[in-house]
Design a protein around this motif. Structure first.
Motif, PDB file in Angstrom:
ATOM      1  N   VAL A   1     -78.751  -7.274  25.775  1.00  0.00           N
ATOM      2  CA  VAL A   1     -79.245  -7.803  27.055  1.00  0.00           C
ATOM      3  C   VAL A   1     -78.702  -9.196  27.350  1.00  0.00           C
ATOM      4  O   VAL A   1     -78.173  -9.464  28.435  1.00  0.00           O
ATOM      5  CB  VAL A   1     -80.796  -7.812  27.068  1.00  0.00           C
ATOM      6  CG1 VAL A   1     -81.317  -8.523  28.316  1.00  0.00           C
ATOM      7  CG2 VAL A   1     -81.331  -6.387  27.005  1.00  0.00           C
ATOM      8  N   GLN A   2     -78.827 -10.112  26.385  1.00  0.00           N
ATOM      9  CA  GLN A   2     -78.393 -11.486  26.633  1.00  0.00           C
ATOM     10  C   GLN A   2     -76.883 -11.574  26.848  1.00  0.00           C
ATOM     11  O   GLN A   2     -76.413 -12.351  27.682  1.00  0.00           O
ATOM     12  CB  GLN A   2     -78.831 -12.399  25.484  1.00  0.00           C
ATOM     13  CG  GLN A   2     -80.281 -12.836  25.556  1.00  0.00           C
ATOM     14  CD  GLN A   2     -81.275 -11.694  25.323  1.00  0.00           C
ATOM     15  OE1 GLN A   2     -80.963 -10.721  24.627  1.00  0.00           O
ATOM     16  NE2 GLN A   2     -82.460 -11.792  25.903  1.00  0.00           N
ATOM     17  N   LEU A   3     -76.120 -10.766  26.131  1.00  0.00           N
ATOM     18  CA  LEU A   3     -74.670 -10.752  26.333  1.00  0.00           C
ATOM     19  C   LEU A   3     -74.312 -10.211  27.712  1.00  0.00           C
ATOM     20  O   LEU A   3     -73.343 -10.658  28.336  1.00  0.00           O
ATOM     21  CB  LEU A   3     -73.990  -9.916  25.250  1.00  0.00           C
ATOM     22  CG  LEU A   3     -73.668 -10.637  23.942  1.00  0.00           C
ATOM     23  CD1 LEU A   3     -73.163  -9.637  22.911  1.00  0.00           C
ATOM     24  CD2 LEU A   3     -72.637 -11.741  24.157  1.00  0.00           C
ATOM     25  N   ILE A   4     -75.064  -9.252  28.192  1.00  0.00           N
ATOM     26  CA  ILE A   4     -74.787  -8.714  29.527  1.00  0.00           C
ATOM     27  C   ILE A   4     -75.151  -9.735  30.599  1.00  0.00           C
ATOM     28  O   ILE A   4     -74.447  -9.868  31.605  1.00  0.00           O
ATOM     29  CB  ILE A   4     -75.499  -7.368  29.726  1.00  0.00           C
ATOM     30  CG1 ILE A   4     -74.838  -6.309  28.834  1.00  0.00           C
ATOM     31  CG2 ILE A   4     -75.462  -6.926  31.193  1.00  0.00           C
ATOM     32  CD1 ILE A   4     -75.552  -4.997  28.760  1.00  0.00           C
TER      33      ILE A   4
ATOM     34  N   ILE B   1     -62.556 -17.295  22.982  1.00  0.00           N
ATOM     35  CA  ILE B   1     -62.095 -18.467  23.710  1.00  0.00           C
ATOM     36  C   ILE B   1     -63.281 -19.360  24.060  1.00  0.00           C
ATOM     37  O   ILE B   1     -64.429 -19.022  23.827  1.00  0.00           O
ATOM     38  CB  ILE B   1     -61.321 -18.067  24.981  1.00  0.00           C
ATOM     39  CG1 ILE B   1     -62.250 -17.430  26.028  1.00  0.00           C
ATOM     40  CG2 ILE B   1     -60.157 -17.140  24.648  1.00  0.00           C
ATOM     41  CD1 ILE B   1     -61.625 -17.279  27.407  1.00  0.00           C
ATOM     42  N   GLU B   2     -62.958 -20.509  24.642  1.00  0.00           N
ATOM     43  CA  GLU B   2     -63.986 -21.420  25.112  1.00  0.00           C
ATOM     44  C   GLU B   2     -64.821 -20.757  26.216  1.00  0.00           C
ATOM     45  O   GLU B   2     -64.278 -20.012  27.053  1.00  0.00           O
ATOM     46  CB  GLU B   2     -63.347 -22.699  25.658  1.00  0.00           C
ATOM     47  CG  GLU B   2     -62.854 -23.646  24.579  1.00  0.00           C
ATOM     48  CD  GLU B   2     -63.998 -24.275  23.801  1.00  0.00           C
ATOM     49  OE1 GLU B   2     -64.949 -24.782  24.423  1.00  0.00           O
ATOM     50  OE2 GLU B   2     -63.935 -24.265  22.550  1.00  0.00           O
ATOM     51  N   VAL B   3     -66.110 -21.025  26.203  1.00  0.00           N
ATOM     52  CA  VAL B   3     -67.054 -20.353  27.101  1.00  0.00           C
ATOM     53  C   VAL B   3     -67.669 -21.365  28.060  1.00  0.00           C
ATOM     54  O   VAL B   3     -68.040 -22.464  27.661  1.00  0.00           O
ATOM     55  CB  VAL B   3     -68.153 -19.650  26.279  1.00  0.00           C
ATOM     56  CG1 VAL B   3     -69.193 -19.014  27.186  1.00  0.00           C
ATOM     57  CG2 VAL B   3     -67.543 -18.607  25.344  1.00  0.00           C
ATOM     58  N   HIS B   4     -67.764 -20.991  29.325  1.00  0.00           N
ATOM     59  CA  HIS B   4     -68.344 -21.856  30.360  1.00  0.00           C
ATOM     60  C   HIS B   4     -69.815 -22.144  30.051  1.00  0.00           C
ATOM     61  O   HIS B   4     -70.539 -21.276  29.539  1.00  0.00           O
ATOM     62  CB  HIS B   4     -68.218 -21.169  31.723  1.00  0.00           C
ATOM     63  CG  HIS B   4     -68.421 -22.077  32.884  1.00  0.00           C
ATOM     64  ND1 HIS B   4     -69.665 -22.515  33.276  1.00  0.00           N
ATOM     65  CD2 HIS B   4     -67.528 -22.623  33.765  1.00  0.00           C
ATOM     66  CE1 HIS B   4     -69.540 -23.291  34.342  1.00  0.00           C
ATOM     67  NE2 HIS B   4     -68.255 -23.383  34.650  1.00  0.00           N
TER      68      HIS B   4
ATOM     69  N   LYS C   1     -62.356 -12.536  25.133  1.00  0.00           N
ATOM     70  CA  LYS C   1     -61.052 -13.134  25.453  1.00  0.00           C
ATOM     71  C   LYS C   1     -61.036 -13.534  26.925  1.00  0.00           C
ATOM     72  O   LYS C   1     -61.769 -14.421  27.340  1.00  0.00           O
ATOM     73  CB  LYS C   1     -59.937 -12.193  25.040  1.00  0.00           C
ATOM     74  CG  LYS C   1     -59.982 -11.933  23.533  1.00  0.00           C
ATOM     75  CD  LYS C   1     -58.737 -11.310  22.977  1.00  0.00           C
ATOM     76  CE  LYS C   1     -58.913 -10.948  21.528  1.00  0.00           C
ATOM     77  NZ  LYS C   1     -57.966 -11.617  20.632  1.00  0.00           N
ATOM     78  N   GLY C   2     -60.187 -12.910  27.736  1.00  0.00           N
ATOM     79  CA  GLY C   2     -60.056 -13.344  29.115  1.00  0.00           C
ATOM     80  C   GLY C   2     -61.325 -13.252  29.945  1.00  0.00           C
ATOM     81  O   GLY C   2     -61.436 -13.894  30.988  1.00  0.00           O
ATOM     82  N   LEU C   3     -62.301 -12.473  29.500  1.00  0.00           N
ATOM     83  CA  LEU C   3     -63.562 -12.374  30.241  1.00  0.00           C
ATOM     84  C   LEU C   3     -64.515 -13.526  29.932  1.00  0.00           C
ATOM     85  O   LEU C   3     -65.549 -13.674  30.587  1.00  0.00           O
ATOM     86  CB  LEU C   3     -64.245 -11.031  29.960  1.00  0.00           C
ATOM     87  CG  LEU C   3     -63.501  -9.806  30.504  1.00  0.00           C
ATOM     88  CD1 LEU C   3     -64.255  -8.519  30.172  1.00  0.00           C
ATOM     89  CD2 LEU C   3     -63.271  -9.913  32.006  1.00  0.00           C
ATOM     90  N   GLY C   4     -64.185 -14.343  28.926  1.00  0.00           N
ATOM     91  CA  GLY C   4     -64.886 -15.597  28.719  1.00  0.00           C
ATOM     92  C   GLY C   4     -66.335 -15.517  28.299  1.00  0.00           C
ATOM     93  O   GLY C   4     -67.171 -16.308  28.738  1.00  0.00           O
ATOM     94  N   VAL C   5     -66.653 -14.573  27.412  1.00  0.00           N
ATOM     95  CA  VAL C   5     -68.026 -14.360  26.934  1.00  0.00           C
ATOM     96  C   VAL C   5     -67.960 -14.282  25.404  1.00  0.00           C
ATOM     97  O   VAL C   5     -66.953 -13.836  24.855  1.00  0.00           O
ATOM     98  CB  VAL C   5     -68.605 -13.055  27.521  1.00  0.00           C
ATOM     99  CG1 VAL C   5     -70.006 -12.779  27.003  1.00  0.00           C
ATOM    100  CG2 VAL C   5     -68.591 -13.102  29.043  1.00  0.00           C
ATOM    101  N   PRO C   6     -68.994 -14.694  24.692  1.00  0.00           N
ATOM    102  CA  PRO C   6     -68.972 -14.517  23.239  1.00  0.00           C
ATOM    103  C   PRO C   6     -68.746 -13.054  22.834  1.00  0.00           C
ATOM    104  O   PRO C   6     -69.004 -12.134  23.615  1.00  0.00           O
ATOM    105  CB  PRO C   6     -70.357 -15.020  22.809  1.00  0.00           C
ATOM    106  CG  PRO C   6     -70.697 -16.054  23.830  1.00  0.00           C
ATOM    107  CD  PRO C   6     -70.165 -15.487  25.123  1.00  0.00           C
TER     108      PRO C   6
END
Length: 378
Positions: free
Chosen positions: A250-253, A13-16, A192-197
């Motif tokens: 790391v960067q994803l976290i 989904i779209e990411v902030h 998805k609903g957590l909004g992260v790549p």
């Protein structure tokens, strides 16, 4: 954020912007004193999203599908599993469990529907099951399962049976009350609903399920997905201590931590209700256009996505590129045998929680225009 084609599929989904910024963190060691508390707090924030006090989250590099593989930790050869099936992902979850020795009994519903509570009760009375699996939202159909009712039924008839929820397309957009509803495992991921790549598998496990894991009689036939490896890692980081089994993303976290802080900045009830409100309005718009959702009732309709039957004379290879040309990416169908007969649109995360972005408005606008250009008359 720079202008771009809106990603309005059911995930990613779209990411902030703040989440994207968090991903731009320079190269950082996974044992860096500044990273350790970020990882630790992320584990704690996952609990807040699914409303649990005592369950154990696992945040591991990998796709959502890794969560299915992690069920090897509580499965042993020949274990009986009852699978409540509402589409493509129910089929493939069962396929994964069979690889690890599960004997699957499937309760299947017609397309757009879900197995009844009466059928579940009958199945539970016929034999003892190690676990009951259910896809909370099957992304192939947009059908929402009533996991609260399912868990209540399972636990009332067979308290030892574990309730396993595939929440890949529901965590962060659908109401989930892990403790209150008596869930044992919720499987999800970052995109998805957590909004992260994409790139993180997020699995939440009850103490009952952990006890089953700890008391198993045969070795876990997996290495990377083995909780014996990962449980000490999660516990260490939550205690604000570095630990190592495999290098975390790391960067994803960092990105996940930023998104979880945004999500939990207001009560989860607000998020649940906003997704219900926006999805109901979107489905009504679909009906006003003369189209029909796959989900047969409002109660069985997902709040984070909608699957829609194509009108006569219009095909997926026409509609999807038409919207893409107007700056909106949607998805075709994936249900075996019916993939070319419907399309899917996601409506979750910032597209819902921040209406000033006008993502949903844009989808409606270009969908209406594209259908008209393709010769559709409502």
């Amino acid at each position: 954020m720079a202008p771009h084609k809106l990603c309005m599929i059911p995930g990613p989904i779209e990411v902030h912007e703040d989440v994207l910024q968090a991903m731009s963190t320079p190269a950082t060691a996974h044992v860096d004193p500044k990273f350790v508390p970020i990882f630790g707090e992320s584990i704690e924030l996952v609990r807040k999203v699914v409303l649990t006090e005592t369950a154990q989250p696992f945040i591991v590099s990998g796709s959502c599908t890794l969560g299915w593989d992690m069920m090897v930790n509580i499965l042993e050869q020949g274990d009986e599993v009852l699978a409540l099936n509402t589409g493509y992902f129910g089929d493939h979850f069962s396929e994964c469990l069979e690889i690890y020795g599960a004997k699957i009994t499937t309760l299947r519903a017609e397309v757009g529907s879900r197995p009844t509570n009466e059928a579940l009760k009958e199945a539970l009375k016929e034999k003892k099951y190690k676990m009951v699996t259910v896809t909370h939202v099957d992304t192939s159909t947009g059908v929402l399962s009533d996991i609260k009712s399912i868990a209540q039924t399972v636990k009332s008839i067979s308290p030892e049976t574990l309730v396993i929820v595939d929440g890949v397309c529901s965590v962060g957009s659908e109401e989930i009350r892990f403790d209150a509803w008596g869930l044992d495992v919720v499987i999800s991921g970052s995109q998805k609903g957590l909004g992260v790549p994409p790139g993180l598998s997020v699995v939440v496990v009850s103490q009952q399920a952990l006890d089953v894991f700890k008391n198993r009689t045969s070795p876990v036939v997996a290495y990377y997905s083995n909780w014996k490896k990962w449980l000490p890692i999660m516990q260490a980081y939550e205690s604000r201590k570095p630990a190592y089994f495999a290098t975390p993303a790391v960067q994803l976290i960092y990105a996940l931590h930023t998104s979880l802080k945004l999500i939990t900045s207001e009560p989860m009830e607000v998020r649940f209700e906003k997704h219900r409100e926006v999805s109901a309005k979107f489905r009504q718009t679909i009906r006003d256009l003369g189209l029909k959702p796959l989900a047969q009732t409002e109660e069985s309709s997902a709040n984070g996505m909608t699957a829609v039957w194509l009108p006569e004379g219009i095909e997926v290879p026409q509609l999807v590129p038409a919207l893409a040309g107007k700056g909106v990416q949607i998805a075709g169908g994936i249900l075996t045998g019916l993939a070319g007969k419907y399309f899917r649109i996601g409506h979750m995360g910032i597209s819902v929680m921040e209406p000033e972005r006008h993502h949903i408005d844009k989808v409606v606008e270009v969908l209406s225009e594209s259908l008209k250009e393709l010769g559709y008359k409502a």
